[in-house]
Write an enzyme that holds these catalytic residues in place. Structure first.
Site, PDB file in Angstrom:
ATOM      1  N   ASP A  46      81.612  13.157 -33.430  1.00 25.28           N
ATOM      2  CA  ASP A  46      82.570  14.302 -34.119  1.00 25.28           C
ATOM      3  C   ASP A  46      84.018  13.841 -33.621  1.00 25.28           C
ATOM      4  OD1 ASP A  46      83.064  17.270 -34.271  1.00 25.28           O
ATOM      5  OD2 ASP A  46      84.375  16.998 -32.943  1.00 25.28           O
ATOM      6  N   TYR A  51      92.963  13.378 -33.693  1.00 24.44           N
ATOM      7  CA  TYR A  51      92.733  12.676 -32.319  1.00 24.44           C
ATOM      8  C   TYR A  51      93.241  11.187 -32.618  1.00 24.44           C
ATOM      9  CZ  TYR A  51      88.970  16.416 -32.024  1.00 24.44           C
ATOM     10  OH  TYR A  51      88.552  17.825 -31.921  1.00 24.44           O
ATOM     11  N   LYS A  76      87.964  16.284 -39.317  1.00 27.19           N
ATOM     12  CA  LYS A  76      88.604  17.669 -39.593  1.00 27.19           C
ATOM     13  C   LYS A  76      89.997  17.300 -40.149  1.00 27.19           C
ATOM     14  CE  LYS A  76      86.229  18.745 -35.359  1.00 27.19           C
ATOM     15  NZ  LYS A  76      86.598  17.904 -34.098  1.00 27.19           N
ATOM     16  N   HIS A 109      90.287  22.191 -39.400  1.00 23.12           N
ATOM     17  CA  HIS A 109      90.541  22.320 -38.094  1.00 23.12           C
ATOM     18  C   HIS A 109      90.668  23.625 -37.416  1.00 23.12           C
ATOM     19  CE1 HIS A 109      91.066  19.091 -34.576  1.00 23.12           C
ATOM     20  NE2 HIS A 109      90.595  19.916 -34.164  1.00 23.12           N
TER      21      HIS A 109
HETATM   22  N1  LIG Z   1      87.351  21.833 -33.319  1.00 27.63           N
HETATM   23  C1  LIG Z   1      88.346  21.903 -32.201  1.00 27.63           C
HETATM   24  O1  LIG Z   1      89.376  22.481 -32.089  1.00 27.63           O
HETATM   25  C2  LIG Z   1      87.911  21.083 -30.977  1.00 27.63           C
HETATM   26  C3  LIG Z   1      88.719  21.339 -29.745  1.00 27.63           C
HETATM   27  C4  LIG Z   1      88.238  20.597 -28.517  1.00 27.63           C
HETATM   28  C5  LIG Z   1      86.921  19.629 -28.644  1.00 27.63           C
HETATM   29  N2  LIG Z   1      86.561  19.566 -29.903  1.00 27.63           N
HETATM   30  C6  LIG Z   1      85.280  18.551 -29.878  1.00 27.63           C
HETATM   31  O2  LIG Z   1      84.326  18.916 -28.757  1.00 27.63           O
HETATM   32  C7  LIG Z   1      84.264  17.686 -28.064  1.00 27.63           C
HETATM   33  C8  LIG Z   1      84.003  18.138 -26.708  1.00 27.63           C
HETATM   34  O3  LIG Z   1      84.960  18.802 -25.913  1.00 27.63           O
HETATM   35  P1  LIG Z   1      86.056  18.483 -25.036  1.00 27.63           P
HETATM   36  O4  LIG Z   1      86.179  16.950 -25.095  1.00 27.63           O
HETATM   37  O5  LIG Z   1      87.465  19.189 -25.167  1.00 27.63           O
HETATM   38  O6  LIG Z   1      85.459  18.676 -23.492  1.00 27.63           O
HETATM   39  P2  LIG Z   1      84.030  18.566 -22.923  1.00 27.63           P
HETATM   40  O7  LIG Z   1      82.922  17.877 -23.557  1.00 27.63           O
HETATM   41  O8  LIG Z   1      83.349  20.174 -22.475  1.00 27.63           O
HETATM   42  O9  LIG Z   1      84.344  18.065 -21.447  1.00 27.63           O
HETATM   43  C9  LIG Z   1      84.830  16.808 -21.261  1.00 27.63           C
HETATM   44  C10 LIG Z   1      85.386  16.490 -19.998  1.00 27.63           C
HETATM   45  O10 LIG Z   1      84.073  16.587 -19.231  1.00 27.63           O
HETATM   46  C11 LIG Z   1      83.920  15.459 -18.359  1.00 27.63           C
HETATM   47  N3  LIG Z   1      82.556  15.179 -18.426  1.00 27.63           N
HETATM   48  C12 LIG Z   1      81.495  14.853 -19.436  1.00 27.63           C
HETATM   49  N4  LIG Z   1      80.410  14.752 -19.059  1.00 27.63           N
HETATM   50  C13 LIG Z   1      80.406  15.010 -17.642  1.00 27.63           C
HETATM   51  C14 LIG Z   1      79.311  14.969 -16.828  1.00 27.63           C
HETATM   52  N5  LIG Z   1      78.148  14.709 -17.110  1.00 27.63           N
HETATM   53  N6  LIG Z   1      79.559  15.290 -15.512  1.00 27.63           N
HETATM   54  C15 LIG Z   1      80.888  15.373 -15.040  1.00 27.63           C
HETATM   55  N7  LIG Z   1      81.923  15.594 -15.985  1.00 27.63           N
HETATM   56  C16 LIG Z   1      81.656  15.349 -17.506  1.00 27.63           C
HETATM   57  C17 LIG Z   1      84.917  14.304 -19.054  1.00 27.63           C
HETATM   58  O11 LIG Z   1      85.145  13.189 -18.166  1.00 27.63           O
HETATM   59  P3  LIG Z   1      85.269  11.736 -18.538  1.00 27.63           P
HETATM   60  O12 LIG Z   1      85.664  11.499 -19.892  1.00 27.63           O
HETATM   61  O13 LIG Z   1      86.444  11.229 -17.649  1.00 27.63           O
HETATM   62  O14 LIG Z   1      83.913  11.215 -18.261  1.00 27.63           O
HETATM   63  C18 LIG Z   1      86.014  15.047 -19.839  1.00 27.63           C
HETATM   64  O15 LIG Z   1      86.860  15.058 -18.802  1.00 27.63           O
HETATM   65  C19 LIG Z   1      85.667  17.158 -28.109  1.00 27.63           C
HETATM   66  O16 LIG Z   1      85.759  15.905 -27.711  1.00 27.63           O
HETATM   67  C20 LIG Z   1      85.725  17.132 -29.788  1.00 27.63           C
HETATM   68  O17 LIG Z   1      85.134  16.132 -30.347  1.00 27.63           O
HETATM   69  C21 LIG Z   1      86.793  20.201 -31.004  1.00 27.63           C
END
Ligand SMILES: NC(=O)c1ccc[n+]([C@@H]2O[C@H](COP(=O)([O-])OP(=O)(O)OC[C@H]3O[C@@H](n4cnc5c(N)ncnc54)[C@H](OP(=O)(O)O)[C@@H]3O)[C@@H](O)[C@H]2O)c1
Length: 277
Positions: A46, A51, A76, A109
């Site tokens: 994704d 990004y 997106k 998005h």
């Molecule tokens: N459509 C939208 O508006 C939108 C908005 C936000 C996100 N997204 C998508 O959703 C994806 C995921 O959301 P997100 O990146 O915001 O947050 P997330 O996946 O909920 O959390 C990522 C964070 O958690 C940490 N982490 C990941 N796995 C872990 C584990 N097993 N143990 C401990 N910590 C862990 C990562 O650290 P490290 O990287 O330092 O390991 C990072 O700081 C995004 O990357 C993006 O593709 C979409």
């Protein structure tokens, strides 16, 4: 090798239920991080124009040596390109950056209600879909009232609605509406960017299964039927977040995690977010 379940979208396209998120992965680190995920077994990536790393995702897909059609890639439309012609041109740029002929899923998005008319944007998305260059189209951060407008005023039901969902924001109303309309919910920030991992309920349930809080949280999302794509730049965690298929949460455990809902967002509210990034 782990087999990730697939979900059938409303136009017959299949999407792997577990993917790899790339938000806040710097362009210079994206190719390696994505390759790590592909080596672990993820087949769904994704990303978004916002990004700034579509080019590097495309490079990783090619460098993996995997057939292009074995990897599901989502991107997106960025917020500044909601006018019809701007959206078509933005999609062209995205495809050029990836170096792909076909994208698996393209989303609006954010609805950006104060900036433009997302119904006009959706008509451009329909045109992109008709061209065959996006296998499926959908939306992100759409509330029920935004979705209703698309359903009433256009021809195509979005294949997915990608919204913030985690144990502190269970989004039951939007998810139920998505189900009623045949729209698949994708849960962004499934770990609430790490916040829920300190929750004592999640930690207790994790200890009982000899799994980690992240694995229990992601398992809860999979059992609810959502598509998830946790982000991590840490190879150990990328592996951990993929290792979700050797345990099952019980009904009471699922209910206990769902009861943690406190309507708390880590991102902005879609009705208020109108920033062009
Ligand atoms: N459509 C939208 O508006 C939108 C908005 C936000 C996100 N997204 C998508 O959703 C994806 C995921 O959301 P997100 O990146 O915001 O947050 P997330 O996946 O909920 O959390 C990522 C964070 O958690 C940490 N982490 C990941 N796995 C872990 C584990 N097993 N143990 C401990 N910590 C862990 C990562 O650290 P490290 O990287 O330092 O390991 C990072 O700081 C995004 O990357 C993006 O593709 C979409």
């Amino acid at each position: 090798m782990t087999v990730v379940p697939s979900i059938l979208l409303n136009n017959g396209v299949e999407i792997p239920q577990l993917g790899f998120g790339t938000y806040q992965i710097r362009p210079a680190e994206t190719k390696e991080a994505t390759l790590t995920a592909l080596r672990v077994g993820y087949r769904h990536i994704d990303t978004a124009e916002m990004y700034g790393n579509e080019k590097q995702v495309g490079e990783a897909v090619r460098a993996s040596g995997l057939p292009r059609d074995e990897i599901f890639v989502t991107s997106k439309l960025n917020n500044g390109f909601h006018a019809y012609d701007d959206a078509l041109k933005a999609f062209d740029r995205t495809m050029e950056d990836f170096g792909f002929d076909v994208l698996d899923l393209f989303l609006i998005h954010w609805p950006m209600p104060a900036v433009g008319d997302f119904v006009e944007t959706w008509r451009a998305m329909e045109e992109i879909h008709r061209s065959g260059r996006a296998r499926a189209i959908g939306v992100s951060n759409f509330q029920i009232h935004h979705l209703r407008r698309l359903l009433e005023e256009t021809e195509t039901v979005p294949a997915v609605n990608q919204i913030e969902v985690h144990p502190y924001l269970t989004q039951d109303e939007v998810r139920d509406f998505d189900v009623e309309q045949g729209i698949v919910t994708q849960a962004w920030s499934p770990l609430a960017r790490g916040k829920v991992l300190h929750d004592p309920v999640i930690q207790r349930i994790a200890a009982g299964h000899r799994k980690t809080p992240a694995q229990v949280t992601l398992r809860w999302q999979l059992q609810r039927g959502d598509v998830v794509f946790p982000k991590s730049i840490t190879p150990e965690r990328v592996r951990e977040n993929f290792d979700l298929f050797d345990f099952v949460l019980s009904g009471p455990e699922m209910a206990e995690i769902s009861a943690l809902d406190r309507d708390e967002r880590v991102g902005p509210h879609p009705d208020e977010f109108n920033r062009i990034l």
